[in-house]
Each structure stands twice: as C-alpha cells, then as structure tokens.
Write an enzyme that holds these catalytic residues in place. Sequence first.
Site, PDB file in Angstrom:
ATOM      1  CG  ASP A 244      -2.273  -3.658  -0.724  1.00 23.34           C
ATOM      2  OD1 ASP A 244      -3.195  -3.889   0.278  1.00 23.34           O
ATOM      3  OD2 ASP A 244      -2.124  -2.547  -0.913  1.00 23.34           O
TER       4      ASP A 244
ATOM      5  CB  CYS B 269      -0.981   0.252   1.041  1.00 25.08           C
ATOM      6  SG  CYS B 269      -1.868   1.555   1.411  1.00 25.08           S
TER       7      CYS B 269
END
EC number: 1.7.1.13
Length: 158
Positions: free
Chosen positions: A63, A56
């Site tokens: 992620d 992120c």
Amino acid sequence: MSKTPRKSAASPSLQLGQAVEWPDRPEAAKLDRVPNPQKDTHFLARFTAPEFTSLCPVTGQPDFAHLVIDYVPGPWLLESKSLKLYLASFRNHGAFHEDCTVAIGKRIATEIKPKWLRIGGYWYPRGGIPIDVFWQTGKLPKDVWVPDQGVQPYRGRG
C-alpha cells in the site's frame, strides 16, 4: 548561535550522524527528539513523505501513501533522520491505512509532546478506492498559520 555541533544532554544517543540499521518493524524504530531552540515562539513544522509504504494485513500487497505531518512544537523538535527510519520500518508491516496513519501520529505526539499535531494520510487506491485518513491532537495556537496540506483529491484518469 554556536557553529559547533553538540549532543543534547536530553538526547545523548541521536541516530543523526551515525550509521544505523534500518528497523524491521515500527516497534523497533527509535524516534529522536532534540530541544526546541525557539520554544517561546509558535511556529509550524511540516514533514512530507510522498512515498510511504506499508503492507495490506490481509493480502500482503503493498500500500502506498503520501503522508503530511504538521506540528507546532512544544519543548522538542522531531529529528528528521529518525522519522525517515521510523516511516521506512512500515515497509514490511501489515496494517490497515487507518491504523498506520493514526499510529504514526500518536507515536510522534507521545515522543515530542507538541502543542498541536495533525497527520494526513493520502492513500493511493487499491481495489479502486482511495482512502484519506486524518488525525490530530492538541490545541492549535491562534497565532499559527497552517497552510493547506497541498495534496489534491484523487481523480483517477479524469
């Protein structure tokens, strides 16, 4: 068909069969292409990366996504080891889901010039919201069968 491996004049420095360093960022990764021996035939090739990871850009938290890349080759095929290294280069790269998915699709399309390409990025939830991102380019030939990408919608614990 020859059983002797050979390097293509168009791709003299393939990463395949070589010890290579893992690229530390997407811009440093090299995508290799090889000549399509079936360039007069329309067919679909699929790559699936069920454990894609990036960061992120705001929080630095990891992620995770399941990527499905479908393409109808033109003159070139995408070499899979180079794709693996390219995708791994996102591991420490900060970008939003949409940017990662579209950037990967555009980079592949630029390198191999497919007749048609689509990428589906099925991102696992962060903050309780899964994000699915889709991008495609080119015109799908009428005689090509394209199966469903096979990734079920996120259902949580239900």
